[in-house]
Design a protein around this motif. Structure first.
Motif, PDB file in Angstrom:
ATOM      1  N   GLY A  18      42.753  34.331  48.071  1.00 25.55           N
ATOM      2  CA  GLY A  18      41.858  33.288  47.236  1.00 25.55           C
ATOM      3  C   GLY A  18      41.749  33.602  45.827  1.00 25.55           C
ATOM      4  O   GLY A  18      40.407  33.227  45.024  1.00 25.55           O
ATOM      5  N   THR A  22      38.067  31.976  37.580  1.00 20.71           N
ATOM      6  CA  THR A  22      37.006  30.710  37.051  1.00 20.71           C
ATOM      7  C   THR A  22      37.218  30.613  35.558  1.00 20.71           C
ATOM      8  O   THR A  22      37.378  31.352  34.576  1.00 20.71           O
ATOM      9  N   GLU A  47      29.596  41.919  40.357  1.00 22.36           N
ATOM     10  CA  GLU A  47      30.521  40.606  40.633  1.00 22.36           C
ATOM     11  C   GLU A  47      31.252  41.503  41.790  1.00 22.36           C
ATOM     12  O   GLU A  47      32.147  42.114  41.606  1.00 22.36           O
ATOM     13  N   ALA A  49      33.692  40.403  43.738  1.00 20.22           N
ATOM     14  CA  ALA A  49      35.165  39.872  43.588  1.00 20.22           C
ATOM     15  C   ALA A  49      35.409  39.499  42.396  1.00 20.22           C
ATOM     16  O   ALA A  49      35.568  38.244  41.940  1.00 20.22           O
ATOM     17  N   ASP A  99      37.013  44.699  43.167  1.00 15.87           N
ATOM     18  CA  ASP A  99      38.115  44.043  43.527  1.00 15.87           C
ATOM     19  C   ASP A  99      39.078  44.475  44.467  1.00 15.87           C
ATOM     20  O   ASP A  99      39.336  45.794  44.431  1.00 15.87           O
ATOM     21  N   ALA A 149      35.025  44.463  49.256  1.00 15.82           N
ATOM     22  CA  ALA A 149      33.355  44.067  49.111  1.00 15.82           C
ATOM     23  C   ALA A 149      32.806  43.657  50.537  1.00 15.82           C
ATOM     24  O   ALA A 149      31.451  43.394  50.506  1.00 15.82           O
TER      25      ALA A 149
HETATM   26  C1  SAM Z   1      38.482  33.382  43.476  1.00 17.36           C
HETATM   27  S1  SAM Z   1      38.912  34.846  42.618  1.00 17.36           S
HETATM   28  C2  SAM Z   1      37.620  35.148  41.380  1.00 17.36           C
HETATM   29  C3  SAM Z   1      37.879  36.144  40.541  1.00 17.36           C
HETATM   30  C4  SAM Z   1      36.694  36.220  39.374  1.00 17.36           C
HETATM   31  N1  SAM Z   1      35.308  36.333  39.953  1.00 17.36           N
HETATM   32  C5  SAM Z   1      36.516  34.835  38.375  1.00 17.36           C
HETATM   33  O1  SAM Z   1      35.848  34.014  38.619  1.00 17.36           O
HETATM   34  O2  SAM Z   1      37.642  34.751  37.621  1.00 17.36           O
HETATM   35  C6  SAM Z   1      38.585  35.868  44.033  1.00 17.36           C
HETATM   36  C7  SAM Z   1      38.739  37.412  43.666  1.00 17.36           C
HETATM   37  O3  SAM Z   1      38.418  38.459  44.678  1.00 17.36           O
HETATM   38  C8  SAM Z   1      39.263  39.142  45.106  1.00 17.36           C
HETATM   39  N2  SAM Z   1      39.098  39.568  46.558  1.00 17.36           N
HETATM   40  C9  SAM Z   1      39.414  38.721  47.503  1.00 17.36           C
HETATM   41  N3  SAM Z   1      39.041  39.309  48.799  1.00 17.36           N
HETATM   42  C10 SAM Z   1      38.247  40.418  48.353  1.00 17.36           C
HETATM   43  C11 SAM Z   1      37.211  41.385  49.007  1.00 17.36           C
HETATM   44  N4  SAM Z   1      37.149  41.348  50.458  1.00 17.36           N
HETATM   45  N5  SAM Z   1      36.643  42.332  48.360  1.00 17.36           N
HETATM   46  C12 SAM Z   1      36.719  42.332  47.037  1.00 17.36           C
HETATM   47  N6  SAM Z   1      37.576  41.670  46.112  1.00 17.36           N
HETATM   48  C13 SAM Z   1      38.265  40.358  46.941  1.00 17.36           C
HETATM   49  C14 SAM Z   1      40.617  38.632  44.685  1.00 17.36           C
HETATM   50  O4  SAM Z   1      41.609  39.722  44.402  1.00 17.36           O
HETATM   51  C15 SAM Z   1      40.331  37.817  43.525  1.00 17.36           C
HETATM   52  O5  SAM Z   1      40.219  38.636  42.408  1.00 17.36           O
END
Ligand code: SAM
Length: 236
Positions: A18, A22, A47, A49, A99, A149
Motif C-alpha cells: 500500500g 502523500t 507516524e 507507516a 515502516d 506497526a
Molecule cells: C500509503 S504509504 C504512506 C507513507 C507515508 N505515511 C506518507 O504519507 O507519505 C504506506 C507506508 O506504510 C508502510 N507499511 C505498510 N504496512 C505496514 C505495517 N504493517 N507496518 C509498518 N509500515 C507499513 C509501507 O511500507 C509504506 O511506506
C-alpha cells in the motif's frame, strides 16, 4: 487514476504494501489541522507507516522554525547557538516513525538528519559540533524503526517479523540543564497503557508516553542519563 510518479516507487510495492506517498499539499493541509502542536518544539509525533517521512519532515521543518524563534534572546534579534542546539535536539527527539521497508526507514532518517543539519549549520556555524551531530544521528536511528506497526515487532529485510519487539525511547530534559534522560519502552507496553490508549483512540491524539494528565503510566525497560551531546555513548 494513477498517483503521480513521485508518490509511488513501483506497482509491486503499491499492491504489496500500500505504498503511496502523500503529496505535499495534503501533508500541509492535514498538519494544519493540528498547527499549534506542529509548531511546539517538544510535542511528540508518531507516524506508524512513515514511508520516507513526508509528514515527519514537514513537522521537523515547522519545529525548527519555532526553535529558531525561541532561541533569540530579548533585544538581540539573533538566535543563541547553544540554545538553538538544545531546542533543535529536542525537536528531532520528539519525532517517531515505523515502516516495514528498510529503504524507506533509511531514507526517512537521512532526510530528517539533512533538514536538522541544514538549520544547525546555518545557525550554529563555528559552534556546531561533531558530537551533537552524532547524538542526532543516534536519536534518529532509535526513533525511526524498521518494524511492523500492526504486530509491534521489528522486521527483517524481507519484512518478516523478528522476535525483537519495537522499543521507543522517551527523551526529556528533566533537570533543567544539559542532561538528557532516555527511557526505553516497548511499543506494546505503551499502547497497552489503558489511559494512553483510550486517549489516542478517542481523540486521535495523545502523548505516547503519558496519559491525559501528563502522568507516565507505562513501565520502562531501561533508563539512561547523559549530556544530550553524548547520548550515543551508551549505545543501543
Ligand atoms: C500509503 S504509504 C504512506 C507513507 C507515508 N505515511 C506518507 O504519507 O507519505 C504506506 C507506508 O506504510 C508502510 N507499511 C505498510 N504496512 C505496514 C505495517 N504493517 N507496518 C509498518 N509500515 C507499513 C509501507 O511500507 C509504506 O511506506
Amino acid at each position: 487514476m494513477q498517483p503521480p510518479k513521485d508518490q509511488v516507487k513501483s506497482r509491486e510495492r503499491v499492491s504489496a504494501f500500500g505504498e503511496v506517498f502523500t503529496a505535499e499539499r495534503e501533508v500541509n493541509a492535514m498538519l494544519d489541522l493540528v498547527k499549534p502542536e506542529t509548531e511546539r518544539v517538544d510535542s511528540r509525533f508518531l507516524e506508524p507507516a512513515c514511508g520516507t517521512g513526508n509528514f515527519l519532515a514537514e513537522i521537523l521543518r515547522r519545529k525548527l522554525v519555532a526553535a529558531k524563534r525561541q532561541s533569540v534572546p530579548p533585544r538581540t534579534g539573533k538566535p543563541h547557538p547553544a540554545e538553538f542546539e538544545r531546542l533543535s535536539v529536542t525537536a528531532v527527539s520528539s519525532l517517531y516513525g515505523v515502516d516495514l521497508m528498510a529503504d524507506n526507514v533509511e531514507a526517512c532518517r537521512e532526510r530528517l538528519y539533512a533538514i536538522w543539519d541544514g538549520q544547525y549549520e546555518a545557525i550554529c556555524k563555528g559552534e556546531a559540533s561533531a558530537e551533537c551531530r552524532g547524538a542526532v544521528r543516534f536519536i534518529l536511528r532509535r526513533n525511526i524503526v524498521c518494524g511492523n506497526a500492526l504486530t509491534l515487532m521489528r522486521v527483517d529485510e524481507n519484512q518478516q517479523d523478528t522476535s525483537e519487539p519495537i522499543v521507543f525511547s522517551e527523551w526529556s530534559f528533566p533537570f533543567n540543564d544539559t542532561r538528557m534522560q532516555r527511557r526505553d519502552f516497548s511499543f506494546a507496553e505503551l499502547l497497552s497503557s489503558a489511559k494512553v490508549e483510550e486517549n489516542i483512540r478517542k481523540t486521535g491524539q495523545g502523548d505516547l508516553f503519558a496519559d491525559e494528565n501528563g502522568e507516565v503510566k507505562p513501565t520502562f525497560l531501561k533508563q539512561y542519563i547523559s549530556d544530550y551531546r553524548r547520548v550515543q555513548d551508551y549505545g543501543d
